[in-house]
Design a protein around this motif. Structure first.
Motif, PDB file in Angstrom:
ATOM      1  N   TYR A   1     -17.371  18.258   1.403  1.00  0.00           N
ATOM      2  CA  TYR A   1     -16.829  17.094   2.092  1.00  0.00           C
ATOM      3  C   TYR A   1     -15.870  17.524   3.190  1.00  0.00           C
ATOM      4  N   CYS A   2     -16.030  16.937   4.341  1.00  0.00           N
ATOM      5  CA  CYS A   2     -15.075  17.077   5.419  1.00  0.00           C
ATOM      6  C   CYS A   2     -14.013  15.993   5.274  1.00  0.00           C
ATOM      7  N   ALA A   3     -12.764  16.303   5.587  1.00  0.00           N
ATOM      8  CA  ALA A   3     -11.686  15.339   5.504  1.00  0.00           C
ATOM      9  C   ALA A   3     -10.727  15.532   6.667  1.00  0.00           C
ATOM     10  N   ALA A   4     -10.229  14.418   7.184  1.00  0.00           N
ATOM     11  CA  ALA A   4      -9.236  14.415   8.249  1.00  0.00           C
ATOM     12  C   ALA A   4      -7.955  13.798   7.724  1.00  0.00           C
ATOM     13  N   ALA A   5      -6.852  14.490   7.905  1.00  0.00           N
ATOM     14  CA  ALA A   5      -5.553  14.022   7.433  1.00  0.00           C
ATOM     15  C   ALA A   5      -4.688  13.591   8.607  1.00  0.00           C
ATOM     16  N   ASP A   6      -4.109  12.409   8.505  1.00  0.00           N
ATOM     17  CA  ASP A   6      -3.138  11.938   9.483  1.00  0.00           C
ATOM     18  C   ASP A   6      -2.034  11.189   8.756  1.00  0.00           C
ATOM     19  N   VAL A   7      -1.109  10.596   9.508  1.00  0.00           N
ATOM     20  CA  VAL A   7       0.032   9.934   8.888  1.00  0.00           C
ATOM     21  C   VAL A   7      -0.384   8.712   8.084  1.00  0.00           C
ATOM     22  N   GLY A   8      -1.547   8.157   8.367  1.00  0.00           N
ATOM     23  CA  GLY A   8      -2.012   6.982   7.660  1.00  0.00           C
ATOM     24  C   GLY A   8      -2.780   7.268   6.393  1.00  0.00           C
ATOM     25  N   GLY A   9      -3.068   8.538   6.117  1.00  0.00           N
ATOM     26  CA  GLY A   9      -3.811   8.890   4.932  1.00  0.00           C
ATOM     27  C   GLY A   9      -4.883   9.907   5.238  1.00  0.00           C
ATOM     28  N   ARG A  10      -5.984   9.812   4.513  1.00  0.00           N
ATOM     29  CA  ARG A  10      -7.071  10.772   4.639  1.00  0.00           C
ATOM     30  C   ARG A  10      -8.393  10.043   4.788  1.00  0.00           C
ATOM     31  N   THR A  11      -9.195  10.509   5.720  1.00  0.00           N
ATOM     32  CA  THR A  11     -10.530   9.987   5.939  1.00  0.00           C
ATOM     33  C   THR A  11     -11.542  11.030   5.490  1.00  0.00           C
ATOM     34  N   TRP A  12     -12.549  10.591   4.737  1.00  0.00           N
ATOM     35  CA  TRP A  12     -13.549  11.482   4.180  1.00  0.00           C
ATOM     36  C   TRP A  12     -14.897  11.299   4.850  1.00  0.00           C
ATOM     37  N   GLY A  13     -15.612  12.408   4.989  1.00  0.00           N
ATOM     38  CA  GLY A  13     -17.001  12.334   5.368  1.00  0.00           C
ATOM     39  C   GLY A  13     -17.856  11.952   4.176  1.00  0.00           C
ATOM     40  N   GLN A  14     -19.147  11.828   4.405  1.00  0.00           N
ATOM     41  CA  GLN A  14     -20.052  11.360   3.360  1.00  0.00           C
ATOM     42  C   GLN A  14     -20.443  12.452   2.377  1.00  0.00           C
ATOM     43  N   GLY A  15     -20.218  13.691   2.724  1.00  0.00           N
ATOM     44  CA  GLY A  15     -20.583  14.818   1.888  1.00  0.00           C
ATOM     45  C   GLY A  15     -21.954  15.356   2.229  1.00  0.00           C
ATOM     46  N   THR A  16     -22.122  16.659   2.081  1.00  0.00           N
ATOM     47  CA  THR A  16     -23.403  17.295   2.309  1.00  0.00           C
ATOM     48  C   THR A  16     -23.641  18.329   1.218  1.00  0.00           C
ATOM     49  N   GLN A  17     -24.850  18.339   0.683  1.00  0.00           N
ATOM     50  CA  GLN A  17     -25.179  19.199  -0.446  1.00  0.00           C
ATOM     51  C   GLN A  17     -25.475  20.614   0.023  1.00  0.00           C
ATOM     52  N   VAL A  18     -24.841  21.574  -0.621  1.00  0.00           N
ATOM     53  CA  VAL A  18     -25.140  22.988  -0.430  1.00  0.00           C
ATOM     54  C   VAL A  18     -25.621  23.542  -1.761  1.00  0.00           C
ATOM     55  N   THR A  19     -26.819  24.083  -1.764  1.00  0.00           N
ATOM     56  CA  THR A  19     -27.396  24.666  -2.966  1.00  0.00           C
ATOM     57  C   THR A  19     -27.751  26.113  -2.697  1.00  0.00           C
ATOM     58  N   VAL A  20     -27.224  27.000  -3.518  1.00  0.00           N
ATOM     59  CA  VAL A  20     -27.468  28.434  -3.381  1.00  0.00           C
ATOM     60  C   VAL A  20     -28.275  28.886  -4.585  1.00  0.00           C
ATOM     61  N   SER A  21     -29.456  29.372  -4.345  1.00  0.00           N
ATOM     62  CA  SER A  21     -30.341  29.810  -5.412  1.00  0.00           C
ATOM     63  C   SER A  21     -30.192  31.303  -5.645  1.00  0.00           C
ATOM     64  N   SER A  22     -30.385  31.712  -6.889  1.00  0.00           N
ATOM     65  CA  SER A  22     -30.288  33.120  -7.241  1.00  0.00           C
ATOM     66  C   SER A  22     -31.622  33.813  -7.101  1.00  0.00           C
TER      67      SER A  22
END
Length: 115
Positions: free
Chosen positions: A94-115
């Motif tokens: 998740y990406c997040a931006a912090a400012d004086v009003g709080g925090r805004t989040w992105g929607q999230g992106t899946q990362v999968t690492v296979s062995s």
């Protein structure tokens, strides 16, 4: 009002690399810091990397030396370059931006690492 759009997640083999992108729009001049978090199933969301408006960076111990956070001010975009990926890096990022009003989040992106 800040909006975040993430991209770059996917499936990669262990030892491979991915670059995540987070494009910010809206009242971007109010942002104090940009952050990448991740959350794996059954685990708490954890801070992975941070970059401040002044350019200072911080990383979780688990990713130091492998991940790099950077920004392109002209594109209003923050990146997370992930190298030497391990299966334990598998999570929703998740990406997040912090400012004086709080925090805004992105929607999230899946990362999968296979062995």
């Amino acid at each position: 009002q800040v909006q975040l759009v993430e991209s770059g997640g996917g499936l990669v083999q262990a030892g491979g690399s991915l670059r995540l992108s987070c494009a910010a729009s809206g009242c971007i001049f109010s942002i104090n810091a940009m952050n990448w978090y991740r959350q794996a199933p059954g685990k708490q969301r954890e801070l992975v990397a941070e970059i401040t408006s002044g350019g200072s960076t911080n990383y979780a111990d688990s990713v130091k030396g492998r991940f790099t956070i950077s920004r392109d001010n002209a594109k209003n975009t923050v990146y997370l370059q992930m190298n030497s990926l391990k299966p334990e890096d598998t999570a929703v990022y998740y990406c997040a931006a912090a400012d004086v009003g709080g925090r805004t989040w992105g929607q999230g992106t899946q990362v999968t690492v296979s062995s």
